[in-house]
Design a protein around this motif. Structure first.
Motif, mmCIF file in Angstrom:
data_model
loop_
_atom_site.group_PDB
_atom_site.id
_atom_site.type_symbol
_atom_site.label_atom_id
_atom_site.label_comp_id
_atom_site.label_asym_id
_atom_site.label_seq_id
_atom_site.Cartn_x
_atom_site.Cartn_y
_atom_site.Cartn_z
ATOM 1 N N ALA A 14 -30.028 9.984 -14.042
ATOM 2 C CA ALA A 14 -29.145 9.460 -13.319
ATOM 3 C C ALA A 14 -29.667 9.807 -12.034
ATOM 4 O O ALA A 14 -29.691 8.825 -11.263
ATOM 5 C CB ALA A 14 -27.779 9.899 -13.570
ATOM 6 N N THR A 38 -32.659 7.078 -11.367
ATOM 7 C CA THR A 38 -32.075 5.764 -11.043
ATOM 8 C C THR A 38 -31.218 5.391 -9.718
ATOM 9 O O THR A 38 -31.685 4.346 -9.146
ATOM 10 C CB THR A 38 -31.232 5.145 -11.963
ATOM 11 O OG1 THR A 38 -30.183 6.010 -12.483
ATOM 12 C CG2 THR A 38 -32.085 4.862 -13.586
ATOM 13 N N TYR A 96 -24.264 1.235 -10.667
ATOM 14 C CA TYR A 96 -25.455 0.355 -10.911
ATOM 15 C C TYR A 96 -26.028 0.617 -12.424
ATOM 16 O O TYR A 96 -26.559 -0.034 -13.095
ATOM 17 C CB TYR A 96 -26.442 1.105 -10.090
ATOM 18 C CG TYR A 96 -28.032 0.640 -10.170
ATOM 19 C CD1 TYR A 96 -28.311 -0.736 -9.953
ATOM 20 C CD2 TYR A 96 -28.809 1.723 -10.729
ATOM 21 C CE1 TYR A 96 -29.590 -0.979 -10.149
ATOM 22 C CE2 TYR A 96 -30.134 1.055 -11.057
ATOM 23 C CZ TYR A 96 -30.506 0.043 -10.757
ATOM 24 O OH TYR A 96 -31.847 -0.355 -10.899
ATOM 25 N N ALA A 97 -25.869 1.945 -12.721
ATOM 26 C CA ALA A 97 -26.555 2.519 -14.102
ATOM 27 C C ALA A 97 -25.520 3.429 -14.708
ATOM 28 O O ALA A 97 -24.848 4.344 -14.089
ATOM 29 C CB ALA A 97 -27.864 3.062 -14.057
ATOM 30 N N SER A 120 -26.066 9.807 -6.955
ATOM 31 C CA SER A 120 -25.936 10.253 -8.594
ATOM 32 C C SER A 120 -24.525 10.937 -8.505
ATOM 33 O O SER A 120 -24.256 11.712 -7.932
ATOM 34 C CB SER A 120 -27.018 11.081 -8.868
ATOM 35 O OG SER A 120 -27.160 12.064 -7.989
ATOM 36 N N SER A 167 -25.249 5.646 -9.973
ATOM 37 C CA SER A 167 -25.749 6.116 -11.284
ATOM 38 C C SER A 167 -25.001 7.117 -11.828
ATOM 39 O O SER A 167 -25.196 8.321 -11.200
ATOM 40 C CB SER A 167 -27.478 6.361 -10.927
ATOM 41 O OG SER A 167 -28.137 5.118 -10.773
#
Length: 311
Positions: free
Chosen positions: A40, A43, A118-119, A51, A20
């Motif tokens: 971040a 998630t 992922y994000a 992160s 993330s």
């Protein structure tokens, strides 16, 4: 403190797979940036990945608009501050001429290689690629093909206005330190090497540490301020001026700091200065006595009114 990874030929892009990421320049590491980074982290916790604060080694405007750029932090301090935000890693991309000239698609390929995060958390106004041609819509199109999640955030303060580094710089240019602090979430400060000055201050009873700042770090507006000065890890009250005093028009120092209750020899040392309250504009005095009286009043105000909770 998170480990900092500089992207070079040895960098393992695999660490970005499933991560993330909060992506941005992050000048000032202000409240809006911290919100992105915290998202971040959140998630990452949900997904079980790491992160990452994803940034550049320089502010992109240093390459395109260096002559008019004003910064809240040096690149070194910015990256160090990111490493202290609680992320698992800071990944620093080299913003070379070749990197900056890429299309949005090429930019993303260079940034992530074949790894898919992922994000990816960005501000709603995030742009990337040559001539800033890519936007959040382009990010979403790229992510949708790969199963990544794009989280674009509208970063606003309590008054409903965007929290941006540009807004904070404008506040500081107007001497509004307290308002800048409210958006930064931490004190504004800068570092500089103490150089040999003119020496008039010592003759007048208030010696100063003189600091010459690079143009892009001269963000604070001209004037006299109540401040804190940190020397060898010790914090002192200080009265500082930014700009050239009209009374000494041939001067070159951009910042002069009178450190209260300090008498050490610090030429060549790096000190940190934290302006917290605007006292008065720079002015030309009709006499030396008038200048001395005004400066002494400024120093007295600092001694009597500056408190640790101010910053």
């Amino acid at each position: 403190m998170a480990k900092v990874f500089n992207v070079d030929s040895s960098f393992d892009y695999g660490m970005l797979a499933g991560a993330s990421c909060a992506f941005g320049v992050f000048d000032g590491v202000h409240k809006g940036h911290c919100f992105l980074i915290n998202q971040a982290k959140q998630t990452a916790a949900e997904n079980g990945g790491i992160s990452v604060a994803l940034t550049f080694d320089i502010d992109p405007d240093e390459r395109f608009h260096a002559d008019r750029l004003k910064k809240l932090m040096t690149n070194e301090r910015r990256i160090a501050a990111l490493s202290q935000t609680g992320v698992d890693a800071v990944v620093v991309l080299p913003f070379t001429p070749e990197f900056s000239a890429q299309s949005p698609e090429g930019f993303l390929k260079t940034t992530f290689a074949d790894s898919v995060p992922y994000a990816l958390h960005v501000g709603c106004d995030f742009h990337f690629g040559a001539r800033a041609a890519g936007g959040v819509g382009d990010l979403r199109a790229w992510a949708d093909k790969r199963g990544a999640k794009i989280c674009a955030h509208d970063l606003k303060s309590a008054d409903g206005k965007p929290i941006t580094a540009t807004r904070i710089r404008l506040l500081l240019a107007d001497g509004k330190c307290e308002e800048a602090l409210a958006l930064l979430g931490h004190p504004y400060s800068f570092e500089g090497t103490v150089t040999k000055g003119r020496g008039e201050g010592t003759d007048m009873g208030f010696s100063t540490a003189n600091i010459e700042l690079p143009g892009m770090m001269q963000t604070l507006g001209e004037g006299v301020y109540a401040a804190w000065a940190t020397v060898d890890g010790v914090r002192y009250k200080a009265a500082m001026s930014m700009g050239v005093a009209p009374t000494f028009a041939d001067a070159t120092a951009t910042c002069e700091v009178h450190i209260l209750d300090f008498s050490g020899e610090i030429y060549g040392d790096v000190i940190e200065v934290e302006p917290v309250h605007f006292l008065r504009p720079m002015m030309k005095f009709d006499s030396l006595d008038a200048l001395i009286a005004t400066v002494m009043d400024n120093i007295s105000w600092v001694r009597e009114n500056l408190r640790e909770e101010t910053c």
